[in-house]
Scaffold this motif. Structure first.
Motif, PDB file in Angstrom:
ATOM      1  N   ASN A  30       0.799  -1.186   0.058  1.00  0.00           N
ATOM      2  CA  ASN A  30       0.029   0.044   0.030  1.00  0.00           C
ATOM      3  C   ASN A  30       0.738   1.221   0.002  1.00  0.00           C
ATOM      4  OD1 ASN A  30      -2.589  -1.401   0.302  1.00  0.00           O
ATOM      5  ND2 ASN A  30      -1.839  -1.981   2.242  1.00  0.00           N
ATOM      6  N   ARG A  32       1.239   5.672  -1.084  1.00  0.00           N
ATOM      7  CA  ARG A  32       0.283   7.018  -1.003  1.00  0.00           C
ATOM      8  C   ARG A  32       1.141   7.765  -2.099  1.00  0.00           C
ATOM      9  NH1 ARG A  32      -0.910   8.461   4.367  1.00  0.00           N
ATOM     10  NH2 ARG A  32       1.340   8.806   4.463  1.00  0.00           N
ATOM     11  N   ALA A  65      -3.039   4.874  -3.226  1.00  0.00           N
ATOM     12  CA  ALA A  65      -3.975   6.107  -2.996  1.00  0.00           C
ATOM     13  C   ALA A  65      -3.498   7.358  -3.097  1.00  0.00           C
ATOM     14  CB  ALA A  65      -4.337   5.776  -1.094  1.00  0.00           C
ATOM     15  N   GLU A  66      -4.260   8.027  -3.902  1.00  0.00           N
ATOM     16  CA  GLU A  66      -3.801   9.227  -4.664  1.00  0.00           C
ATOM     17  C   GLU A  66      -4.201  10.533  -3.383  1.00  0.00           C
ATOM     18  OE1 GLU A  66      -3.725  10.751  -8.621  1.00  0.00           O
ATOM     19  OE2 GLU A  66      -5.354   8.928  -8.737  1.00  0.00           O
ATOM     20  N   VAL A  67      -3.123  11.354  -2.937  1.00  0.00           N
ATOM     21  CA  VAL A  67      -3.375  12.446  -2.248  1.00  0.00           C
ATOM     22  C   VAL A  67      -3.509  13.722  -2.973  1.00  0.00           C
ATOM     23  CG1 VAL A  67      -2.386  13.877  -0.469  1.00  0.00           C
ATOM     24  CG2 VAL A  67      -1.899  11.295  -0.497  1.00  0.00           C
ATOM     25  N   ILE A 109       3.192   2.896   2.693  1.00  0.00           N
ATOM     26  CA  ILE A 109       2.217   2.949   3.915  1.00  0.00           C
ATOM     27  C   ILE A 109       2.385   1.502   4.917  1.00  0.00           C
ATOM     28  CG2 ILE A 109       0.015   2.977   5.117  1.00  0.00           C
ATOM     29  CD1 ILE A 109       0.884   5.713   3.593  1.00  0.00           C
TER      30      ILE A 109
END
Length: 114
Positions: A30, A32, A65-67, A109
Motif C-alpha cells: 500500500n 500513497r 491511494a492518491e493524495v 504505507i
C-alpha cells in the motif's frame, strides 16, 4: 518513463524489509502518491507489474491511494484542497502567496507478507 525506476526502488525497499524480517513473500503493498508528485499511478502500476516477476513480490498487488493537492494561503489565511495536479493561485482569494502542504508525497504505507 521514470515510473520504472520508482517501481524498481519500491520493489528493492519492500523486498529488503521483507527478507530482513524473515518473510519470503510479499502479498500486497500500500502506497500513497501525491497528485503533484509527477508520478502517474497507472504507469507506476504497469511498471511494477512488469518487473515483479521472479521476485518475492511476484504475486503482490500494488494499492495506490492518491493524495490531493492541499495548501495554505498566506494572503487570506485559508486552507484549501484542489483536485488539479498543480495550483497557480489560491482558490479562495486568487492570491499567489501560498504554501503547498500536501500532494507531493510518495510514501510506502505498509505491506502484507507471509
Amino acid at each position: 518513463m521514470h515510473e520504472l525506476s520508482i517501481a524498481q526502488n519500491l520493489l528493492d525497499i519492500v523486498s529488503g524489509q521483507c527478507l530482513k524480517s524473515g518473510f519470503t513473500e510479499i502479498e500486497s503493498i500500500n502506497i500513497r502518491i501525491g497528485r503533484a508528485s509527477g508520478i502517474m499511478p497507472d504507469a507506476l502500476m504497469f511498471a511494477f507489474d512488469a518487473i515483479k516477476t521472479d521476485t518475492i513480490a511476484k504475486n503482490a498487488l500494488l494499492h495506490i491511494a492518491e493524495v490531493p493537492v492541499t495548501g495554505h494561503c498566506r494572503d487570506c489565511d485559508s486552507t484549501f484542497v484542489v483536485e488539479e495536479d498543480y495550483i497557480l493561485c489560491c482558490p479562495s482569494c486568487s492570491g499567489s502567496s501560498f504554501m503547498v502542504t500536501a500532494g507531493r508525497e510518495l510514501d510506502i504505507i505498509d505491506m502484507e507478507v507471509s
